[in-house]
Design a protein around this motif. Structure first.
Motif, PDB file in Angstrom:
ATOM      1  N   VAL A  14      44.484  58.689  43.379  1.00 48.55           N
ATOM      2  CA  VAL A  14      43.220  58.600  44.127  1.00 48.55           C
ATOM      3  C   VAL A  14      43.350  59.181  45.532  1.00 48.55           C
ATOM      4  N   ARG A  15      44.569  59.215  46.054  1.00 44.52           N
ATOM      5  CA  ARG A  15      44.724  59.741  47.426  1.00 44.52           C
ATOM      6  C   ARG A  15      45.263  61.160  47.463  1.00 44.52           C
ATOM      7  N   GLY A  16      45.850  61.599  46.360  1.00 43.11           N
ATOM      8  CA  GLY A  16      46.296  62.981  46.289  1.00 43.11           C
ATOM      9  C   GLY A  16      47.679  63.210  46.872  1.00 43.11           C
ATOM     10  N   THR A  76      45.457  42.048  43.293  1.00 38.09           N
ATOM     11  CA  THR A  76      45.450  41.518  44.664  1.00 38.09           C
ATOM     12  C   THR A  76      46.826  41.529  45.313  1.00 38.09           C
ATOM     13  N   SER A  77      47.658  42.521  44.981  1.00 44.78           N
ATOM     14  CA  SER A  77      49.002  42.513  45.577  1.00 44.78           C
ATOM     15  C   SER A  77      48.942  42.706  47.092  1.00 44.78           C
ATOM     16  N   SER A  78      47.826  43.269  47.603  1.00 41.65           N
ATOM     17  CA  SER A  78      47.748  43.465  49.066  1.00 41.65           C
ATOM     18  C   SER A  78      46.877  42.409  49.744  1.00 41.65           C
ATOM     19  N   HIS A 120      56.988  37.112  35.953  1.00 42.26           N
ATOM     20  CA  HIS A 120      56.821  38.307  36.777  1.00 42.26           C
ATOM     21  C   HIS A 120      58.158  38.945  37.166  1.00 42.26           C
ATOM     22  N   ASP A 121      58.320  40.192  36.815  1.00 40.16           N
ATOM     23  CA  ASP A 121      59.478  40.979  37.252  1.00 40.16           C
ATOM     24  C   ASP A 121      60.792  40.204  37.117  1.00 40.16           C
ATOM     25  N   PRO A 122      61.184  39.845  35.900  1.00 40.12           N
ATOM     26  CA  PRO A 122      62.429  39.069  35.739  1.00 40.12           C
ATOM     27  C   PRO A 122      63.663  39.966  35.816  1.00 40.12           C
ATOM     28  N   PRO A 126      46.631  52.000  37.212  1.00 37.23           N
ATOM     29  CA  PRO A 126      46.227  53.268  36.583  1.00 37.23           C
ATOM     30  C   PRO A 126      46.216  54.439  37.565  1.00 37.23           C
ATOM     31  N   PHE A 127      46.221  54.133  38.882  1.00 40.13           N
ATOM     32  CA  PHE A 127      46.255  55.209  39.876  1.00 40.13           C
ATOM     33  C   PHE A 127      47.699  55.513  40.303  1.00 40.13           C
ATOM     34  N   GLY A 128      48.652  54.901  39.603  1.00 34.70           N
ATOM     35  CA  GLY A 128      50.054  55.157  39.936  1.00 34.70           C
ATOM     36  C   GLY A 128      50.449  54.566  41.279  1.00 34.70           C
ATOM     37  N   GLN A 151      34.474  47.044  49.795  1.00 32.28           N
ATOM     38  CA  GLN A 151      34.059  48.434  49.553  1.00 32.28           C
ATOM     39  C   GLN A 151      34.825  49.043  48.374  1.00 32.28           C
ATOM     40  N   ARG A 152      36.112  48.736  48.278  1.00 33.13           N
ATOM     41  CA  ARG A 152      36.925  49.264  47.169  1.00 33.13           C
ATOM     42  C   ARG A 152      36.426  48.747  45.815  1.00 33.13           C
ATOM     43  N   ILE A 153      35.952  47.501  45.787  1.00 30.14           N
ATOM     44  CA  ILE A 153      35.434  46.963  44.524  1.00 30.14           C
ATOM     45  C   ILE A 153      34.205  47.765  44.106  1.00 30.14           C
ATOM     46  N   ILE A 190      40.853  38.327  38.013  1.00 28.80           N
ATOM     47  CA  ILE A 190      41.634  38.642  39.208  1.00 28.80           C
ATOM     48  C   ILE A 190      43.105  38.429  38.880  1.00 28.80           C
ATOM     49  N   ASP A 191      43.926  39.408  39.242  1.00 31.15           N
ATOM     50  CA  ASP A 191      45.368  39.323  38.993  1.00 31.15           C
ATOM     51  C   ASP A 191      46.077  39.053  40.315  1.00 31.15           C
ATOM     52  N   THR A 192      46.817  37.942  40.382  1.00 31.61           N
ATOM     53  CA  THR A 192      47.593  37.661  41.580  1.00 31.61           C
ATOM     54  C   THR A 192      48.994  37.242  41.160  1.00 31.61           C
ATOM     55  N   VAL A 222      43.445  47.092  38.487  1.00 30.34           N
ATOM     56  CA  VAL A 222      43.386  48.058  39.588  1.00 30.34           C
ATOM     57  C   VAL A 222      43.476  47.308  40.921  1.00 30.34           C
ATOM     58  N   GLY A 223      44.306  47.815  41.816  1.00 33.97           N
ATOM     59  CA  GLY A 223      44.460  47.183  43.125  1.00 33.97           C
ATOM     60  C   GLY A 223      43.281  47.508  44.031  1.00 33.97           C
ATOM     61  N   VAL A 224      42.719  46.486  44.641  1.00 41.07           N
ATOM     62  CA  VAL A 224      41.608  46.681  45.588  1.00 41.07           C
ATOM     63  C   VAL A 224      41.910  45.870  46.844  1.00 41.07           C
ATOM     64  N   SER A 225      41.532  46.424  48.003  1.00 42.57           N
ATOM     65  CA  SER A 225      41.887  45.730  49.242  1.00 42.57           C
ATOM     66  C   SER A 225      40.681  45.377  50.088  1.00 42.57           C
ATOM     67  N   SER A 226      39.488  45.660  49.598  1.00 38.92           N
ATOM     68  CA  SER A 226      38.289  45.363  50.397  1.00 38.92           C
ATOM     69  C   SER A 226      37.076  45.307  49.483  1.00 38.92           C
ATOM     70  N   ASP A 266      54.444  55.046  41.344  1.00 42.07           N
ATOM     71  CA  ASP A 266      55.253  53.876  40.990  1.00 42.07           C
ATOM     72  C   ASP A 266      56.047  53.404  42.214  1.00 42.07           C
ATOM     73  N   TYR A 267      55.415  53.523  43.392  1.00 39.23           N
ATOM     74  CA  TYR A 267      55.964  52.993  44.654  1.00 39.23           C
ATOM     75  C   TYR A 267      57.210  53.741  45.121  1.00 39.23           C
ATOM     76  N   ARG A 268      57.418  54.956  44.582  1.00 43.29           N
ATOM     77  CA  ARG A 268      58.573  55.766  45.004  1.00 43.29           C
ATOM     78  C   ARG A 268      58.104  57.160  45.381  1.00 43.29           C
TER      79      ARG A 268
HETATM   80  N1  LIG Z   1      54.911  43.710  37.850  1.00 47.72           N
HETATM   81  C1  LIG Z   1      53.603  43.432  37.913  1.00 47.72           C
HETATM   82  O1  LIG Z   1      53.147  42.410  37.424  1.00 47.72           O
HETATM   83  C2  LIG Z   1      52.671  44.390  38.594  1.00 47.72           C
HETATM   84  C3  LIG Z   1      53.143  45.599  39.123  1.00 47.72           C
HETATM   85  C4  LIG Z   1      52.238  46.473  39.697  1.00 47.72           C
HETATM   86  C5  LIG Z   1      50.897  46.130  39.810  1.00 47.72           C
HETATM   87  N2  LIG Z   1      50.461  44.921  39.344  1.00 47.72           N
HETATM   88  C6  LIG Z   1      49.058  44.497  39.492  1.00 47.72           C
HETATM   89  O2  LIG Z   1      48.242  45.608  39.289  1.00 47.72           O
HETATM   90  C7  LIG Z   1      47.457  45.863  40.453  1.00 47.72           C
HETATM   91  C8  LIG Z   1      47.256  47.340  40.564  1.00 47.72           C
HETATM   92  O3  LIG Z   1      48.436  48.003  40.980  1.00 47.72           O
HETATM   93  P1  LIG Z   1      48.497  48.787  42.369  1.00 47.72           P
HETATM   94  O4  LIG Z   1      47.527  48.178  43.304  1.00 47.72           O
HETATM   95  O5  LIG Z   1      49.912  48.825  42.779  1.00 47.72           O
HETATM   96  O6  LIG Z   1      48.125  50.282  42.000  1.00 47.72           O
HETATM   97  P2  LIG Z   1      46.792  51.049  41.532  1.00 47.72           P
HETATM   98  O7  LIG Z   1      45.822  50.112  40.957  1.00 47.72           O
HETATM   99  O8  LIG Z   1      47.244  52.203  40.728  1.00 47.72           O
HETATM  100  O9  LIG Z   1      46.229  51.647  42.877  1.00 47.72           O
HETATM  101  C9  LIG Z   1      45.658  50.811  43.862  1.00 47.72           C
HETATM  102  C10 LIG Z   1      45.504  51.597  45.127  1.00 47.72           C
HETATM  103  O10 LIG Z   1      44.479  52.553  44.940  1.00 47.72           O
HETATM  104  C11 LIG Z   1      43.621  52.535  46.054  1.00 47.72           C
HETATM  105  N3  LIG Z   1      42.259  52.689  45.565  1.00 47.72           N
HETATM  106  C12 LIG Z   1      41.621  51.915  44.677  1.00 47.72           C
HETATM  107  N4  LIG Z   1      40.395  52.413  44.443  1.00 47.72           N
HETATM  108  C13 LIG Z   1      40.287  53.506  45.208  1.00 47.72           C
HETATM  109  C14 LIG Z   1      39.252  54.446  45.418  1.00 47.72           C
HETATM  110  N5  LIG Z   1      38.094  54.371  44.781  1.00 47.72           N
HETATM  111  N6  LIG Z   1      39.475  55.463  46.299  1.00 47.72           N
HETATM  112  C15 LIG Z   1      40.649  55.549  46.954  1.00 47.72           C
HETATM  113  N7  LIG Z   1      41.659  54.679  46.799  1.00 47.72           N
HETATM  114  C16 LIG Z   1      41.469  53.678  45.942  1.00 47.72           C
HETATM  115  C17 LIG Z   1      43.769  51.209  46.722  1.00 47.72           C
HETATM  116  O11 LIG Z   1      43.735  51.525  48.092  1.00 47.72           O
HETATM  117  P3  LIG Z   1      43.414  50.461  49.227  1.00 47.72           P
HETATM  118  O12 LIG Z   1      44.698  49.703  49.420  1.00 47.72           O
HETATM  119  O13 LIG Z   1      43.019  51.291  50.379  1.00 47.72           O
HETATM  120  O14 LIG Z   1      42.315  49.594  48.699  1.00 47.72           O
HETATM  121  C18 LIG Z   1      45.125  50.715  46.282  1.00 47.72           C
HETATM  122  O15 LIG Z   1      46.080  50.973  47.308  1.00 47.72           O
HETATM  123  C19 LIG Z   1      48.213  45.183  41.592  1.00 47.72           C
HETATM  124  O16 LIG Z   1      47.372  44.873  42.688  1.00 47.72           O
HETATM  125  C20 LIG Z   1      48.739  43.963  40.887  1.00 47.72           C
HETATM  126  O17 LIG Z   1      47.713  42.991  40.816  1.00 47.72           O
HETATM  127  C21 LIG Z   1      51.330  44.048  38.724  1.00 47.72           C
END
Ligand SMILES: NC(=O)c1ccc[n+]([C@@H]2O[C@H](COP(=O)([O-])OP(=O)(O)OC[C@H]3O[C@@H](n4cnc5c(N)ncnc54)[C@H](OP(=O)(O)O)[C@@H]3O)[C@@H](O)[C@H]2O)c1
Length: 309
Positions: free
Chosen positions: A209-211, A16-18, A116-118, A202-204, A270-272, A42-44, A264-268, A219-221
């Motif tokens: 997922v977006r290509g 739920t980072s977003s 978190h992120d020390p 897992p989607f980096g 529909q994404r779940i 749920i991870d927040t 996995v990050g989800v923002s709606s 990794d946000y870079r």
């Molecule tokens: N230091 C830490 O503790 C740390 C660091 C990184 C992440 N995390 C945790 O891990 C979670 C996951 O990391 P993340 O969100 O950065 O990366 P991620 O899980 O690799 O990717 C999430 C992104 O993929 C998109 N997505 C998900 N399902 C999709 C689908 N079926 N089709 C197209 N796009 C899809 C989402 O887009 P939309 O935004 O459009 O939904 C979201 O932006 C975070 O939310 C957080 O809770 C923790």
């Protein structure tokens, strides 16, 4: 008490980072209700969306009756964060951060609380007298949290915390994916210590997922040309096998014996739903051979600055 690890390998956790990034509005509340209704963990974090991720979850939890709320609240994992203004990350800040989280979530207890992120303290400072780890251990001793974890990216840094034996769980992100496996030894070591392993992003971040869009990131870079070409090939392979890139990117984590939970990050809502569909897609073995045939993946992860952390 150890954090309950009753799920199958690779059980999904919703990130739920977003959540609440655009404010505490009806869309955010609808997403929070769907997150809670999914029955998944749920991870927040204290810091996500400046606290609004926890706030929105707390508002959705408050609408449940007390029995439902207790069950749903037990699935919420959160994290303590440094002071956002000063960067201070000591035992006092850990307690304050936890108190803020309890208040926003409307609970008096947290099942799993990560450090978190020390990055504003050294590992020695974190473990020293009055340090962040002491603060977490006190919260556990007082029964305010059941279990404590370390959540961060750089593998050599996270490894120091894991090897200490002080933690029940570890979360590492972007380092156990189709692009990068540098967290493999870390996760294996954590499993050997009996810890619960969370593999996040897992989607980096979204590249897988977006290509390879012009603004693609891993990794946000921003990414380089070699990874962009590999990702284009990965998408072509997925299309040719009629497999969603999300399913292919998720599977190595969800079937791995060294990963307990995939975050996995989800923002709606529909994404779940999309995520659950991807999780259950059948993938032919030939897909993995075709991905292997793309050649070595040029991972952009470089944690060398954290060696000797
Ligand atoms: N230091 C830490 O503790 C740390 C660091 C990184 C992440 N995390 C945790 O891990 C979670 C996951 O990391 P993340 O969100 O950065 O990366 P991620 O899980 O690799 O990717 C999430 C992104 O993929 C998109 N997505 C998900 N399902 C999709 C689908 N079926 N089709 C197209 N796009 C899809 C989402 O887009 P939309 O935004 O459009 O939904 C979201 O932006 C975070 O939310 C957080 O809770 C923790």
């Amino acid at each position: 008490m150890a954090f309950s690890n009753e799920s199958d390998h690779g059980a999904l956790v919703l990130g739920t980072s977003s959540l609440g990034a655009r404010g505490v509005d009806e869309a955010a509340l609808e997403t929070a209700r769907a997150l809670i209704g999914s029955g998944l963990r749920i991870d927040t974090s204290n810091a996500y969306a400046d606290g609004r991720s926890e706030r929105v979850l707390g508002l959705a939890l408050a609408k449940l009756d007390s029995a439902e709320r207790d069950v749903a609240a037990s699935r919420v994992i959160t994290k303590v964060d440094r002071d956002p203004d000063t960067g201070v990350f000591d035992a006092s800040r850990v307690r304050r951060s936890c108190e803020e989280s309890l208040e926003r979530l409307g609970v008096d207890h947290i099942s799993l609380l990560h450090l978190h992120d020390p990055y504003t303290v050294t590992v020695d400072e974190a473990f020293g007298p009055g340090g962040a780890v002491e603060g977490l251990l006190q919260l556990k001793q007082e029964g305010i949290v059941d279990a404590i974890g370390i959540a961060a990216g750089p593998v050599p840094l996270v490894r120091r915390y894991v090897d200490s034996g002080a933690f029940d769980a570890v979360l590492c992100h972007n380092r156990f994916t189709l692009v990068d496996r540098s967290a493999s030894d870390l996760f294996a070591a954590a499993k050997d210590l009996g810890m619960t392993v969370f593999n996040a992003a897992p989607f980096g971040g979204d590249l897988l997922v977006r290509g390879p869009r012009p603004d693609a990131r891993y990794d946000y870079r921003p990414i380089g040309d070699a990874l962009r070409r590999w990702t284009a090939g990965f998408f072509r392979v997925c299309t040719s096998y009629d497999i969603s890139p999300a399913a292919a990117a998720l599977r190595p984590s969800t079937i791995s014996p060294i990963v307990d939970h995939t975050v996995v990050g989800v923002s709606s809502p529909q994404r779940i739903a999309e995520l659950l569909t991807a999780h259950s897609e059948n993938i032919p073995d030939a897909l993995w051979s075709a991905i292997d045939a793309l050649g070595p993946v040029p991972s952009p992860i470089d944690d060398t600055e954290y060696e000797g952390a």
